[in-house]
Design a protein around this motif. Sequence first.
Motif, PDB file in Angstrom:
ATOM      1  N   ARG A 321       0.824  -1.205   0.000  1.00 21.61           N
ATOM      2  CA  ARG A 321       0.000   0.000   0.000  1.00 21.61           C
ATOM      3  C   ARG A 321       0.861   1.260   0.000  1.00 21.61           C
ATOM      4  O   ARG A 321       0.594   2.205  -0.758  1.00 21.61           O
ATOM      5  N   LEU A 322       1.884   1.283   0.824  1.00 26.35           N
ATOM      6  CA  LEU A 322       2.752   2.459   0.891  1.00 26.35           C
ATOM      7  C   LEU A 322       3.484   2.688  -0.429  1.00 26.35           C
ATOM      8  O   LEU A 322       3.732   3.832  -0.817  1.00 26.35           O
ATOM      9  N   PHE A 323       3.797   1.613  -1.134  1.00 20.80           N
ATOM     10  CA  PHE A 323       4.454   1.768  -2.435  1.00 20.80           C
ATOM     11  C   PHE A 323       3.523   2.466  -3.421  1.00 20.80           C
ATOM     12  O   PHE A 323       3.932   3.368  -4.154  1.00 20.80           O
ATOM     13  N   ARG A 324       2.244   2.066  -3.421  1.00 23.04           N
ATOM     14  CA  ARG A 324       1.284   2.752  -4.292  1.00 23.04           C
ATOM     15  C   ARG A 324       1.079   4.200  -3.851  1.00 23.04           C
ATOM     16  O   ARG A 324       0.949   5.106  -4.679  1.00 23.04           O
ATOM     17  N   PHE A 328       1.354   8.228  -5.547  1.00 25.02           N
ATOM     18  CA  PHE A 328       0.354   9.282  -5.392  1.00 25.02           C
ATOM     19  C   PHE A 328       1.019  10.594  -4.986  1.00 25.02           C
ATOM     20  O   PHE A 328       0.768  11.653  -5.584  1.00 25.02           O
ATOM     21  N   VAL A 329       1.881  10.558  -3.975  1.00 31.04           N
ATOM     22  CA  VAL A 329       2.501  11.801  -3.510  1.00 31.04           C
ATOM     23  C   VAL A 329       3.537  12.320  -4.498  1.00 31.04           C
ATOM     24  O   VAL A 329       3.928  13.488  -4.445  1.00 31.04           O
ATOM     25  N   LEU A 330       3.960  11.468  -5.427  1.00 27.04           N
ATOM     26  CA  LEU A 330       4.895  11.913  -6.459  1.00 27.04           C
ATOM     27  C   LEU A 330       4.258  12.939  -7.384  1.00 27.04           C
ATOM     28  O   LEU A 330       4.927  13.868  -7.854  1.00 27.04           O
ATOM     29  N   VAL A 331       2.957  12.806  -7.620  1.00 32.98           N
ATOM     30  CA  VAL A 331       2.304  13.683  -8.597  1.00 32.98           C
ATOM     31  C   VAL A 331       1.115  14.459  -8.039  1.00 32.98           C
ATOM     32  O   VAL A 331       0.655  15.417  -8.661  1.00 32.98           O
ATOM     33  N   ALA A 332       0.585  14.071  -6.868  1.00 28.29           N
ATOM     34  CA  ALA A 332      -0.574  14.763  -6.324  1.00 28.29           C
ATOM     35  C   ALA A 332      -0.222  16.198  -5.963  1.00 28.29           C
ATOM     36  O   ALA A 332       0.887  16.478  -5.495  1.00 28.29           O
TER      37      ALA A 332
END
Length: 373
Positions: A321-324, A328-332
């Motif tokens: 889950r943390l990998f996914r 998310f935080v890379l582009v959010a």
Amino acid sequence: MSTQDPAARRNALRAEALRIADDVLFPAAAEVDRTGVVPASHWRALADAGLYGIAAPVEAGGPGLEFGEITEILEILVSGCLSTAFTWLQHHGVVISLSRTPNSPLRDELLQPTVAGRLRAGVAYAGVVPTPPRMTATRTGRGWSFTGHAPFVSGWGLVDLLQISARDAATDDVIAAILSTADLPSGVRASPLALTAAAATATVSVQVDELAVPDTRVVSRVTSAEFFANQNVGVRLNGTLPLGLLRRCTALLDVAGQAPAARRLRERADEARVALDSAMGDAASLLAARADAARLALDAVATLVAARGGEALLRGSDAERLFREASFVLVAASRPELKDLLVRRFGGLPEPDQTPLAPAASAVRPVWAARDA
């Protein structure tokens, strides 16, 4: 919060954030990820702890936190549950807007309930970031008509208030209004987005067709230069997302017997925080620091995956889950310049000379400084 002494109140808020992250949010994070639903009890816990009001000025009942104290609390809650924290994070921009607005009737109506968490708020401002803007405002007799598109709006169906921003078609000023989500007309259409991570943020794409916005609901009007100068504050706050994930990864690495790796990642996180804070006055440097923080989060989750081995391949495991969520935080809450910078770094391409992408944050008083006004 019942504590009245300012220092004790600030310490209590941090302690409550740690308790909620570790005892409430993280134990439920896998189930939130599986179901795509944040329990209502999460929002109540945040409100009962006074955490909806951390950005409010003292005169509005806020705790008077320093900027670093606020970012630490954001990181802590992200470490508990990204979906919950990301949705809750949007609320504070509305608190800030209400605390500064010259529209005193609107402030009197909404500020105290938002500070207390009795009303939860979200934002839709991405439509004004690109040029030309996706969301425009046209002056009418006693208000405005908003038309356009906001590609990512989180908290749909979860928030009571929505701050929506548009650029004045005549002057390019940025007009922001706060509307009750229960009263939004049929001309506001939301399309759910199937996110691979943080799906419980209830993120949608919003299309607006001639939305009537009366002057009584307008919370601010600023020049586009002022708006972009104050975006540096938002970029820094979004820098808490990758560092929050790193906090959880290092805690799990400690449990997995990988204390030396966890310690080194924490040291790198300290360096990333210093870089982010030091770059607040320059947009280009700040985006570079934000990119470094996002990359560091990927390093942290990759370390955790390697430490957990085959378990990390199981759907629903913490590492998976943390990998996914790291993607998310890379582009959010990103910007085109940040995406380009990350592509260059991951692709091994040379980076362009840094030139300011927006007026320095010091050119216009940062919105978080409102508590000192």
